[in-house]
Design a protein around this motif. Structure first.
Motif, mmCIF file in Angstrom:
data_model
loop_
_atom_site.group_PDB
_atom_site.id
_atom_site.type_symbol
_atom_site.label_atom_id
_atom_site.label_comp_id
_atom_site.label_asym_id
_atom_site.label_seq_id
_atom_site.Cartn_x
_atom_site.Cartn_y
_atom_site.Cartn_z
ATOM 1 N N TYR A 19 30.788 31.918 38.893
ATOM 2 C CA TYR A 19 31.066 31.241 37.878
ATOM 3 C C TYR A 19 31.329 31.478 36.520
ATOM 4 O O TYR A 19 32.038 31.212 36.001
ATOM 5 C CB TYR A 19 29.461 30.202 37.810
ATOM 6 C CG TYR A 19 29.596 29.488 38.800
ATOM 7 C CD1 TYR A 19 30.128 27.869 39.069
ATOM 8 C CD2 TYR A 19 28.489 29.622 40.200
ATOM 9 C CE1 TYR A 19 29.645 27.359 39.925
ATOM 10 C CE2 TYR A 19 28.476 29.252 40.441
ATOM 11 C CZ TYR A 19 29.336 27.740 41.539
ATOM 12 O OH TYR A 19 28.770 27.029 42.373
ATOM 13 N N ARG A 20 30.127 32.781 36.056
ATOM 14 C CA ARG A 20 30.646 32.842 34.683
ATOM 15 C C ARG A 20 31.881 33.993 34.406
ATOM 16 O O ARG A 20 32.562 33.172 33.387
ATOM 17 C CB ARG A 20 29.895 34.447 34.728
ATOM 18 C CG ARG A 20 29.147 35.250 33.426
ATOM 19 C CD ARG A 20 28.500 36.251 32.946
ATOM 20 N NE ARG A 20 28.578 36.431 34.147
ATOM 21 C CZ ARG A 20 27.192 35.950 35.254
ATOM 22 N NH1 ARG A 20 26.216 35.231 34.460
ATOM 23 N NH2 ARG A 20 26.524 36.788 36.062
ATOM 24 N N GLN A 21 32.512 34.366 35.074
ATOM 25 C CA GLN A 21 34.413 34.174 35.259
ATOM 26 C C GLN A 21 35.173 33.583 35.187
ATOM 27 O O GLN A 21 36.044 33.486 34.392
ATOM 28 C CB GLN A 21 34.294 35.578 36.273
ATOM 29 C CG GLN A 21 34.014 36.941 36.343
ATOM 30 C CD GLN A 21 33.696 38.268 34.758
ATOM 31 O OE1 GLN A 21 35.144 37.767 34.255
ATOM 32 N NE2 GLN A 21 32.884 38.066 34.421
ATOM 33 N N SER A 22 34.940 32.362 36.234
ATOM 34 C CA SER A 22 35.667 31.967 35.694
ATOM 35 C C SER A 22 35.479 30.734 34.060
ATOM 36 O O SER A 22 36.840 30.033 34.393
ATOM 37 C CB SER A 22 35.169 30.943 36.876
ATOM 38 O OG SER A 22 35.848 30.741 38.608
ATOM 39 N N LEU A 23 34.659 30.688 33.822
ATOM 40 C CA LEU A 23 34.617 30.008 32.843
ATOM 41 C C LEU A 23 34.862 30.893 31.978
ATOM 42 O O LEU A 23 35.192 30.261 30.749
ATOM 43 C CB LEU A 23 32.857 30.144 32.276
ATOM 44 C CG LEU A 23 32.125 28.602 32.857
ATOM 45 C CD1 LEU A 23 30.693 28.333 33.117
ATOM 46 C CD2 LEU A 23 32.489 27.389 32.780
ATOM 47 N N ARG A 24 34.877 32.233 31.545
ATOM 48 C CA ARG A 24 35.376 32.458 30.695
ATOM 49 C C ARG A 24 37.168 32.927 30.697
ATOM 50 O O ARG A 24 37.491 32.943 30.364
ATOM 51 C CB ARG A 24 34.665 34.669 31.401
ATOM 52 C CG ARG A 24 35.449 35.100 30.455
ATOM 53 C CD ARG A 24 35.673 36.854 31.130
ATOM 54 N NE ARG A 24 36.339 37.011 32.011
ATOM 55 C CZ ARG A 24 37.056 37.474 32.499
ATOM 56 N NH1 ARG A 24 38.735 37.164 31.052
ATOM 57 N NH2 ARG A 24 37.777 37.298 33.637
#
Length: 171
Positions: free
Chosen positions: A101-106
């Protein structure tokens, strides 16, 4: 501030800037959400995934990482592919799931995406329990969404998943 919304339905039918694909590490399509996105999005997505495999992801996309391609024929500008972990009772892999989730949002913020649709990553054939997967997803989005991402939409395939996410979101 990022708004979190829930939708029961088909992620391939969402009109958003970026659709997140619960991909397998090969990036070459598969079952579930991955297969549906490749089928509806058409050959342009697979062509870009093949280029990624031929260049920097020769061994496949590592679990917890994210990379973007065109969205092909989807009603979106990009597909952000991320590889969720397979659930394990013997090993805590929740940091890897949060990383998806964090990397996709980044990646979404780097692309300039204002609206992002997520599936419930790893809760299908990868066996992650829905309630725990929902908690990790909602917490991670709340903690790490860039303010430029105006809406994160969790698109849940069935009523049961929708209800679990709704409970977690209200808690």
């Amino acid at each position: 501030m990022t708004t979190i919304t829930l939708v029961q339905g088909d992620i391939t039918r969402q009109s958003v800037d970026a659709v997140v694909n619960a991909a397998n590490s090969s990036l070459l399509g598969g079952g579930g959400v991955d297969g549906a996105i490749h089928r509806r999005g058409g050959p342009a997505i697979l062509a870009e995934c093949r280029k990624l495999r031929a260049s920097r992801y020769g061994k496949g996309l590592p679990t917890g990482r994210a990379v973007a391609t065109t969205a092909g024929e989807l009603d979106a500008r990009w597909v952000i592919h991320t590889v969720g972990p397979v659930f394990s009772r013997a090993e805590d892999r929740s940091a890897l799931l949060a990383s998806c989730y964090r990397q996709s949002l980044r990646v979404a913020a780097e692309l300039g995406a204002r609206t992002v649709a997520f599936p419930a990553i790893s809760t299908g054939i990868f066996g992650w329990p829905m309630e725990d997967g929902a908690r990790i997803a909602v917490r991670t989005v709340r903690e790490s969404a860039d303010p430029s991402v105006e809406e994160v939409r969790f698109v849940l395939f069935d009523k049961e998943a929708y209800n679990v996410f709704a409970e977690v979101l209200e808690a």
